[in-house]
Design a protein around this motif. Structure first.
Motif, PDB file in Angstrom:
ATOM      1  N   VAL A  53       0.874  -1.170   0.000  1.00  0.00           N
ATOM      2  CA  VAL A  53       0.000   0.000   0.000  1.00  0.00           C
ATOM      3  C   VAL A  53       0.909   1.216   0.000  1.00  0.00           C
ATOM      4  O   VAL A  53       1.795   1.329   0.849  1.00  0.00           O
ATOM      5  CB  VAL A  53      -0.934   0.022   1.231  1.00  0.00           C
ATOM      6  N   TRP A  54       0.701   2.099  -0.969  1.00  0.00           N
ATOM      7  CA  TRP A  54       1.492   3.321  -1.057  1.00  0.00           C
ATOM      8  C   TRP A  54       0.610   4.487  -0.651  1.00  0.00           C
ATOM      9  O   TRP A  54      -0.461   4.706  -1.227  1.00  0.00           O
ATOM     10  CB  TRP A  54       2.056   3.486  -2.462  1.00  0.00           C
ATOM     11  N   LEU A  55       1.055   5.225   0.334  1.00  0.00           N
ATOM     12  CA  LEU A  55       0.322   6.326   0.938  1.00  0.00           C
ATOM     13  C   LEU A  55       0.877   7.634   0.390  1.00  0.00           C
ATOM     14  O   LEU A  55       2.081   7.872   0.487  1.00  0.00           O
ATOM     15  CB  LEU A  55       0.483   6.254   2.458  1.00  0.00           C
ATOM     16  N   CYS A  56       0.010   8.467  -0.163  1.00  0.00           N
ATOM     17  CA  CYS A  56       0.495   9.641  -0.899  1.00  0.00           C
ATOM     18  C   CYS A  56      -0.124  10.949  -0.409  1.00  0.00           C
ATOM     19  O   CYS A  56      -1.291  10.990  -0.017  1.00  0.00           O
ATOM     20  CB  CYS A  56       0.185   9.476  -2.382  1.00  0.00           C
ATOM     21  N   GLY A  57       0.694  12.005  -0.482  1.00  0.00           N
ATOM     22  CA  GLY A  57       0.219  13.331  -0.132  1.00  0.00           C
ATOM     23  C   GLY A  57      -0.139  13.431   1.330  1.00  0.00           C
ATOM     24  O   GLY A  57       0.643  13.066   2.201  1.00  0.00           O
ATOM     25  N   ILE A  58      -1.373  13.901   1.619  1.00  0.00           N
ATOM     26  CA  ILE A  58      -1.798  14.096   3.004  1.00  0.00           C
ATOM     27  C   ILE A  58      -2.200  12.796   3.698  1.00  0.00           C
ATOM     28  O   ILE A  58      -2.510  12.801   4.882  1.00  0.00           O
ATOM     29  CB  ILE A  58      -2.967  15.104   3.104  1.00  0.00           C
ATOM     30  N   THR A  59      -2.178  11.685   2.969  1.00  0.00           N
ATOM     31  CA  THR A  59      -2.540  10.399   3.562  1.00  0.00           C
ATOM     32  C   THR A  59      -1.575  10.098   4.715  1.00  0.00           C
ATOM     33  O   THR A  59      -0.363  10.103   4.533  1.00  0.00           O
ATOM     34  CB  THR A  59      -2.469   9.264   2.515  1.00  0.00           C
ATOM     35  N   ALA A  60      -2.136   9.841   5.885  1.00  0.00           N
ATOM     36  CA  ALA A  60      -1.318   9.564   7.070  1.00  0.00           C
ATOM     37  C   ALA A  60      -0.661   8.197   6.956  1.00  0.00           C
ATOM     38  O   ALA A  60      -1.163   7.299   6.284  1.00  0.00           O
ATOM     39  CB  ALA A  60      -2.179   9.622   8.321  1.00  0.00           C
ATOM     40  N   ALA A  61       0.457   8.066   7.633  1.00  0.00           N
ATOM     41  CA  ALA A  61       1.205   6.806   7.648  1.00  0.00           C
ATOM     42  C   ALA A  61       1.320   6.293   9.075  1.00  0.00           C
ATOM     43  O   ALA A  61       1.330   7.079  10.026  1.00  0.00           O
ATOM     44  CB  ALA A  61       2.596   7.023   7.049  1.00  0.00           C
ATOM     45  N   PRO A  62       1.418   4.978   9.232  1.00  0.00           N
ATOM     46  CA  PRO A  62       1.645   4.410  10.566  1.00  0.00           C
ATOM     47  C   PRO A  62       3.008   4.844  11.098  1.00  0.00           C
ATOM     48  O   PRO A  62       3.861   5.227  10.314  1.00  0.00           O
ATOM     49  CB  PRO A  62       1.630   2.905  10.309  1.00  0.00           C
ATOM     50  N   PRO A  63       3.228   4.734  12.370  1.00  0.00           N
ATOM     51  CA  PRO A  63       2.286   4.299  13.393  1.00  0.00           C
ATOM     52  C   PRO A  63       1.401   5.450  13.851  1.00  0.00           C
ATOM     53  O   PRO A  63       1.847   6.592  13.972  1.00  0.00           O
ATOM     54  CB  PRO A  63       3.200   3.830  14.527  1.00  0.00           C
ATOM     55  N   HIS A  64       0.143   5.138  14.101  1.00  0.00           N
ATOM     56  CA  HIS A  64      -0.801   6.105  14.652  1.00  0.00           C
ATOM     57  C   HIS A  64      -1.978   5.340  15.249  1.00  0.00           C
ATOM     58  O   HIS A  64      -2.481   4.395  14.619  1.00  0.00           O
ATOM     59  CB  HIS A  64      -1.289   7.072  13.568  1.00  0.00           C
ATOM     60  N   PRO A  65      -2.441   5.744  16.433  1.00  0.00           N
ATOM     61  CA  PRO A  65      -3.541   5.016  17.083  1.00  0.00           C
ATOM     62  C   PRO A  65      -4.813   4.936  16.230  1.00  0.00           C
ATOM     63  O   PRO A  65      -5.508   3.918  16.257  1.00  0.00           O
ATOM     64  CB  PRO A  65      -3.807   5.807  18.365  1.00  0.00           C
ATOM     65  N   GLU A  66      -5.132   5.989  15.476  1.00  0.00           N
ATOM     66  CA  GLU A  66      -6.345   5.963  14.653  1.00  0.00           C
ATOM     67  C   GLU A  66      -6.208   4.984  13.490  1.00  0.00           C
ATOM     68  O   GLU A  66      -7.184   4.354  13.097  1.00  0.00           O
ATOM     69  CB  GLU A  66      -6.700   7.360  14.149  1.00  0.00           C
ATOM     70  N   ILE A  67      -5.021   4.847  12.925  1.00  0.00           N
ATOM     71  CA  ILE A  67      -4.798   3.847  11.870  1.00  0.00           C
ATOM     72  C   ILE A  67      -4.881   2.456  12.483  1.00  0.00           C
ATOM     73  O   ILE A  67      -5.553   1.571  11.960  1.00  0.00           O
ATOM     74  CB  ILE A  67      -3.447   4.075  11.164  1.00  0.00           C
ATOM     75  N   HIS A  68      -4.232   2.287  13.624  1.00  0.00           N
ATOM     76  CA  HIS A  68      -4.214   0.971  14.281  1.00  0.00           C
ATOM     77  C   HIS A  68      -5.619   0.512  14.676  1.00  0.00           C
ATOM     78  O   HIS A  68      -5.921  -0.682  14.629  1.00  0.00           O
ATOM     79  CB  HIS A  68      -3.305   0.985  15.503  1.00  0.00           C
ATOM     80  N   LYS A  69      -6.492   1.451  15.024  1.00  0.00           N
ATOM     81  CA  LYS A  69      -7.842   1.095  15.479  1.00  0.00           C
ATOM     82  C   LYS A  69      -8.590   0.273  14.444  1.00  0.00           C
ATOM     83  O   LYS A  69      -9.325  -0.652  14.782  1.00  0.00           O
ATOM     84  CB  LYS A  69      -8.634   2.357  15.817  1.00  0.00           C
ATOM     85  N   THR A  70      -8.405   0.583  13.155  1.00  0.00           N
ATOM     86  CA  THR A  70      -9.090  -0.182  12.105  1.00  0.00           C
ATOM     87  C   THR A  70      -8.167  -1.178  11.413  1.00  0.00           C
ATOM     88  O   THR A  70      -8.637  -2.182  10.886  1.00  0.00           O
ATOM     89  CB  THR A  70      -9.733   0.751  11.057  1.00  0.00           C
ATOM     90  N   ALA A  71      -6.866  -0.929  11.413  1.00  0.00           N
ATOM     91  CA  ALA A  71      -5.927  -1.867  10.784  1.00  0.00           C
ATOM     92  C   ALA A  71      -5.733  -3.119  11.646  1.00  0.00           C
ATOM     93  O   ALA A  71      -5.442  -4.202  11.118  1.00  0.00           O
ATOM     94  CB  ALA A  71      -4.578  -1.198  10.546  1.00  0.00           C
ATOM     95  N   LEU A  72      -5.862  -2.977  12.937  1.00  0.00           N
ATOM     96  CA  LEU A  72      -5.698  -4.089  13.878  1.00  0.00           C
ATOM     97  C   LEU A  72      -4.388  -4.858  13.670  1.00  0.00           C
ATOM     98  O   LEU A  72      -4.359  -6.086  13.736  1.00  0.00           O
ATOM     99  CB  LEU A  72      -6.887  -5.057  13.795  1.00  0.00           C
ATOM    100  N   GLY A  73      -3.321  -4.139  13.383  1.00  0.00           N
ATOM    101  CA  GLY A  73      -2.013  -4.769  13.210  1.00  0.00           C
ATOM    102  C   GLY A  73      -1.602  -4.962  11.772  1.00  0.00           C
ATOM    103  O   GLY A  73      -0.453  -5.309  11.499  1.00  0.00           O
ATOM    104  N   ALA A  74      -2.506  -4.749  10.817  1.00  0.00           N
ATOM    105  CA  ALA A  74      -2.151  -4.919   9.406  1.00  0.00           C
ATOM    106  C   ALA A  74      -1.092  -3.907   8.975  1.00  0.00           C
ATOM    107  O   ALA A  74      -0.371  -4.142   8.002  1.00  0.00           O
ATOM    108  CB  ALA A  74      -3.389  -4.788   8.519  1.00  0.00           C
ATOM    109  N   GLU A  75      -0.955  -2.825   9.715  1.00  0.00           N
ATOM    110  CA  GLU A  75       0.092  -1.853   9.398  1.00  0.00           C
ATOM    111  C   GLU A  75       1.476  -2.443   9.629  1.00  0.00           C
ATOM    112  O   GLU A  75       2.473  -1.934   9.113  1.00  0.00           O
ATOM    113  CB  GLU A  75      -0.097  -0.553  10.197  1.00  0.00           C
ATOM    114  N   ASP A  76       1.536  -3.548  10.379  1.00  0.00           N
ATOM    115  CA  ASP A  76       2.810  -4.238  10.620  1.00  0.00           C
ATOM    116  C   ASP A  76       3.077  -5.347   9.617  1.00  0.00           C
ATOM    117  O   ASP A  76       4.223  -5.743   9.418  1.00  0.00           O
ATOM    118  CB  ASP A  76       2.828  -4.825  12.037  1.00  0.00           C
ATOM    119  N   SER A  77       2.025  -5.882   9.004  1.00  0.00           N
ATOM    120  CA  SER A  77       2.205  -6.995   8.061  1.00  0.00           C
ATOM    121  C   SER A  77       2.314  -6.513   6.615  1.00  0.00           C
ATOM    122  O   SER A  77       3.152  -7.002   5.864  1.00  0.00           O
ATOM    123  CB  SER A  77       1.061  -8.005   8.193  1.00  0.00           C
ATOM    124  N   VAL A  78       1.494  -5.563   6.220  1.00  0.00           N
ATOM    125  CA  VAL A  78       1.467  -5.092   4.830  1.00  0.00           C
ATOM    126  C   VAL A  78       2.595  -4.080   4.624  1.00  0.00           C
ATOM    127  O   VAL A  78       2.749  -3.134   5.407  1.00  0.00           O
ATOM    128  CB  VAL A  78       0.101  -4.451   4.492  1.00  0.00           C
TER     129      VAL A  78
END
Length: 178
Positions: A53-78
């Motif tokens: 997944v490529w995050l561009c411009g104003i798109t936030a990047a991990p780590p962040h609690p709000e991303i983790h809330k819905t990613a449930l750890g996928a920010e660590d695998s993908v």
């Protein structure tokens, strides 16, 4: 019927996921403003073993609690990367020989249900901002445009829902072509 327990699902560990084969698909987020949407996209991409997944411009990047809330750890695998702009990401993907498709309502777009990825080819899909969609200069740079047919009164879907539909379509096409 009995629901399966998590321990019965034989899911990959993060290390196993990173070593496992991936679907040749990169999801590009163009100025997605909601961190909950970013997390949800990462989670869907984990479910189908998307390459990155490529995050561009104003798109936030991990780590962040709000991303983790819905990613449930996928920010660590993908695998993910951040780019200053989606145009920069598209140029890099195309330089690698990846076919890049905007997911947008455009003149001459291809209905998603009519699209079949070429076996063995690598693809990327660009998903846009929750209000403005994919930037026009990014649409112009893409190799084509995919559109999800819609039959109700609304003209758009949430970006994370769109990601789930598109990734699932690619997975189904790739599974049935292999």
């Amino acid at each position: 019927m009995r629901k399966l327990r998590v321990t019965e699902m034989n899911r990959l560990t993060v290390d196993e996921f990173k070593k496992a084969g991936k679907m040749p698909l990169t999801v590009v987020l163009d100025d997605v403003r909601s961190m909950y949407n970013v997390g949800s996209v990462l989670r869907s991409c984990d479910a189908f073993r998307v390459e990155a997944v490529w995050l561009c411009g104003i798109t936030a990047a991990p780590p962040h609690p709000e991303i983790h809330k819905t990613a449930l750890g996928a920010e660590d695998s993908v695998e993910w990367r951040h780019f200053a702009s989606a145009a920069e990401a598209v140029a890099e993907l195309q330089a690698r020989g990846v076919r890049v498709m905007a997911v947008e309502q455009c003149e001459g777009s291809t209905r998603l249900d009519d699209f079949r990825p070429e076996p063995g080819a690598a693809y990327a899909v660009v998903l846009g901002n929750e209000v403005k969609g994919v930037h026009q200069d990014v649409v112009d740079a893409c190799d084509g445009c995919l559109e999800i047919p819609q039959y109700g009164t609304k003209h758009s879907l949430n970006v994370s829902v769109t990601a789930g539909i598109v990734v699932w379509h690619f997975a189904q096409c790739i599974i049935h072509n292999s």
